[in-house]
Motif scaffolding. Structure first.
Motif, PDB file in Angstrom:
ATOM      1  N   UNK A 159       0.842  -1.195   0.000  1.00 52.24           N
ATOM      2  CA  UNK A 159       0.000   0.000   0.000  1.00 52.24           C
ATOM      3  C   UNK A 159       0.872   1.238   0.000  1.00 52.24           C
ATOM      4  N   UNK A 160       0.296   2.335  -0.410  1.00 53.27           N
ATOM      5  CA  UNK A 160       1.014   3.603  -0.448  1.00 53.27           C
ATOM      6  C   UNK A 160       1.518   3.952   0.952  1.00 53.27           C
ATOM      7  N   UNK A 161       2.802   4.271   1.044  1.00 59.11           N
ATOM      8  CA  UNK A 161       3.386   4.629   2.329  1.00 59.11           C
ATOM      9  C   UNK A 161       3.903   3.453   3.132  1.00 59.11           C
ATOM     10  N   UNK A 162       3.702   2.221   2.623  1.00 56.08           N
ATOM     11  CA  UNK A 162       4.183   1.021   3.318  1.00 56.08           C
ATOM     12  C   UNK A 162       5.434   0.517   2.614  1.00 56.08           C
ATOM     13  N   UNK A 163       6.504   0.336   3.377  1.00 57.48           N
ATOM     14  CA  UNK A 163       7.754  -0.176   2.801  1.00 57.48           C
ATOM     15  C   UNK A 163       7.565  -1.630   2.374  1.00 57.48           C
ATOM     16  N   UNK A 164       7.845  -1.965   1.112  1.00 56.44           N
ATOM     17  CA  UNK A 164       7.653  -3.357   0.648  1.00 56.44           C
ATOM     18  C   UNK A 164       8.358  -4.392   1.505  1.00 56.44           C
ATOM     19  N   UNK A 165       9.567  -4.064   1.979  1.00 54.39           N
ATOM     20  CA  UNK A 165      10.323  -5.036   2.766  1.00 54.39           C
ATOM     21  C   UNK A 165       9.713  -5.294   4.138  1.00 54.39           C
ATOM     22  N   UNK A 166       8.751  -4.479   4.523  1.00 48.92           N
ATOM     23  CA  UNK A 166       8.115  -4.665   5.832  1.00 48.92           C
ATOM     24  C   UNK A 166       6.816  -5.465   5.748  1.00 48.92           C
ATOM     25  N   UNK A 167       6.413  -5.849   4.538  1.00 47.63           N
ATOM     26  CA  UNK A 167       5.147  -6.566   4.384  1.00 47.63           C
ATOM     27  C   UNK A 167       5.167  -7.898   5.135  1.00 47.63           C
ATOM     28  N   UNK A 168       4.017  -8.231   5.706  1.00 44.53           N
ATOM     29  CA  UNK A 168       3.860  -9.491   6.409  1.00 44.53           C
ATOM     30  C   UNK A 168       2.686 -10.261   5.814  1.00 44.53           C
ATOM     31  N   UNK A 169       2.761 -11.590   5.794  1.00 44.89           N
ATOM     32  CA  UNK A 169       1.630 -12.391   5.303  1.00 44.89           C
ATOM     33  C   UNK A 169       0.387 -12.184   6.169  1.00 44.89           C
ATOM     34  N   UNK A 170      -0.763 -12.327   5.550  1.00 37.52           N
ATOM     35  CA  UNK A 170      -2.046 -12.213   6.247  1.00 37.52           C
ATOM     36  C   UNK A 170      -2.214 -10.857   6.935  1.00 37.52           C
ATOM     37  N   UNK A 171      -1.715  -9.814   6.302  1.00 29.72           N
ATOM     38  CA  UNK A 171      -1.837  -8.456   6.851  1.00 29.72           C
ATOM     39  C   UNK A 171      -2.437  -7.545   5.792  1.00 29.72           C
ATOM     40  N   UNK A 172      -3.742  -7.674   5.523  1.00 32.15           N
ATOM     41  CA  UNK A 172      -4.372  -6.923   4.423  1.00 32.15           C
ATOM     42  C   UNK A 172      -4.269  -5.420   4.570  1.00 32.15           C
ATOM     43  N   UNK A 173      -4.129  -4.922   5.798  1.00 32.98           N
ATOM     44  CA  UNK A 173      -4.022  -3.482   6.001  1.00 32.98           C
ATOM     45  C   UNK A 173      -2.744  -2.910   5.400  1.00 32.98           C
ATOM     46  N   UNK A 174      -1.779  -3.778   5.075  1.00 32.98           N
ATOM     47  CA  UNK A 174      -0.508  -3.334   4.506  1.00 32.98           C
ATOM     48  C   UNK A 174      -0.506  -3.382   2.985  1.00 32.98           C
ATOM     49  N   UNK A 175      -1.609  -3.896   2.378  1.00 28.54           N
ATOM     50  CA  UNK A 175      -1.634  -4.123   0.938  1.00 28.54           C
ATOM     51  C   UNK A 175      -2.530  -3.115   0.237  1.00 28.54           C
ATOM     52  N   UNK A 176      -2.156  -2.817  -0.997  1.00 30.94           N
ATOM     53  CA  UNK A 176      -3.070  -2.118  -1.897  1.00 30.94           C
ATOM     54  C   UNK A 176      -4.071  -3.158  -2.395  1.00 30.94           C
ATOM     55  N   UNK A 177      -5.328  -2.975  -2.085  1.00 29.81           N
ATOM     56  CA  UNK A 177      -6.325  -4.026  -2.326  1.00 29.81           C
ATOM     57  C   UNK A 177      -6.424  -4.414  -3.802  1.00 29.81           C
ATOM     58  N   UNK A 178      -6.396  -3.430  -4.711  1.00 29.45           N
ATOM     59  CA  UNK A 178      -6.513  -3.726  -6.140  1.00 29.45           C
ATOM     60  C   UNK A 178      -5.289  -4.506  -6.634  1.00 29.45           C
ATOM     61  N   UNK A 179      -4.102  -4.058  -6.215  1.00 30.08           N
ATOM     62  CA  UNK A 179      -2.875  -4.745  -6.623  1.00 30.08           C
ATOM     63  C   UNK A 179      -2.831  -6.154  -6.036  1.00 30.08           C
ATOM     64  N   UNK A 180      -3.278  -6.279  -4.802  1.00 26.44           N
ATOM     65  CA  UNK A 180      -3.259  -7.593  -4.157  1.00 26.44           C
ATOM     66  C   UNK A 180      -4.200  -8.565  -4.863  1.00 26.44           C
ATOM     67  N   UNK A 181      -5.383  -8.090  -5.256  1.00 27.42           N
ATOM     68  CA  UNK A 181      -6.326  -8.952  -5.964  1.00 27.42           C
ATOM     69  C   UNK A 181      -5.769  -9.363  -7.326  1.00 27.42           C
ATOM     70  N   UNK A 182      -5.077  -8.443  -7.988  1.00 27.55           N
ATOM     71  CA  UNK A 182      -4.456  -8.774  -9.281  1.00 27.55           C
ATOM     72  C   UNK A 182      -3.370  -9.827  -9.098  1.00 27.55           C
ATOM     73  N   UNK A 183      -2.588  -9.674  -8.032  1.00 29.23           N
ATOM     74  CA  UNK A 183      -1.528 -10.646  -7.759  1.00 29.23           C
ATOM     75  C   UNK A 183      -2.123 -12.020  -7.460  1.00 29.23           C
ATOM     76  N   UNK A 184      -3.192 -12.054  -6.692  1.00 33.13           N
ATOM     77  CA  UNK A 184      -3.819 -13.331  -6.351  1.00 33.13           C
ATOM     78  C   UNK A 184      -4.426 -14.001  -7.591  1.00 33.13           C
TER      79      UNK A 184
END
Length: 247
Positions: A159-184
């Motif tokens: 998501x905007x403002x979230x460092x990619x290297x800090x992403x954690x699994x099962x943490x939807x609040x850290x993801x851009x929802x549209x990008x995440x759905x495209x990735x899935x």
């Protein structure tokens, strides 16, 4: 009566690959089944994450071991090389027919390396394991953001403002929802391939084990012990040569 002879067949590189592969495939199969049945087992999210993490790390060992064997097929002894593994080549179809006929007659042909049918089975195993490793590495990146693709997947879905290297699994609040759905959506067919290829791989593994046991009983040749010692004991002439023998 034919004389028993002992032949150096499987080199150390081949034997180490085989037994590491046995351990990895067994562990991955058990963990994979637990992951597939996580909901039925009522596992919490933390439990699923632990299983997936262990699955990935065992998968890395599996993939590196497979890569080693692929390289070793260019460097190992004559029984370890691609020319002795892959089916085909001049006279291959005739050798298959001859082997089957001799096997049915009760006077089987002896091979130091893989017999003609064995080459088909081993080649299929290599293909299925390669597919499993490649799809597994992709899924490790899309699910847990692990290498080799995790860094790029994280950059895609953060998501905007979230460092990619800090992403954690099962943490939807850290993801851009549209990008995440495209990735899935991109990930989905690889999940299907990974799952059904797993079923195919396990089926061929079971067939491989059964074939080795049946061949050992019908032909002798210490096929099973040879993968520990590297040596086969042949009563009579081996179709694929009698080099490197000693009594």
């Amino acid at each position: 009566m034919s004389e028993l002879k002992t032949y150096a067949v499987w080199d150390a590189g081949t034997r180490w690959f085989h037994w590491i592969n046995v351990l990895c495939v067994s562990a991955l199969a058990i963990i994979g089944l637990l992951i597939l049945n996580a909901d039925a087992l009522d596992l919490p999210t933390s439990g699923k994450l632990t299983l997936k993490t262990v699955h990935v790390f065992v998968g890395y060992v599996f993939a590196l071991n497979l890569l080693w064997r692929i390289i070793w097929a260019f460097l190992g002894n004559r029984h370890a090389r691609w020319s002795a593994i892959l089916p085909g080549g001049k006279g291959y179809c005739q050798s298959v027919r001859s082997y089957i006929t001799a096997f049915k007659s009760g006077h089987p042909e002896h091979y130091l390396g893989h017999n003609p049918l064995g080459r088909l089975g081993v080649s299929l195993l290599f293909l299925l394991m390669t597919i499993q490793a490649m799809t597994g590495l992709l899924l490790a990146g899309t699910d847990l953001f692990y290498p080799p693709l995790g860094h790029w997947i994280a950059q895609w879905v953060a998501a905007s403002g979230v460092a990619p290297d800090s992403l954690k699994p099962y943490s939807p609040e850290m993801y851009d929802s549209a990008a995440y759905e495209s990735m899935r959506a991109l990930r989905k067919p690889f999940v299907t391939i990974h799952q059904y290829n797993f079923y195919a791989l396990i089926s061929v593994v079971v067939l491989h084990i059964a074939s080795v046991i049946i061949t050992e009983l019908k032909e002798g040749g210490s096929i099973i012990s040879a993968m520990f010692t590297g040596q086969k004991i042949i009563n009579g002439r081996a179709v694929d040569g009698e080099r490197d023998s000693h009594n």
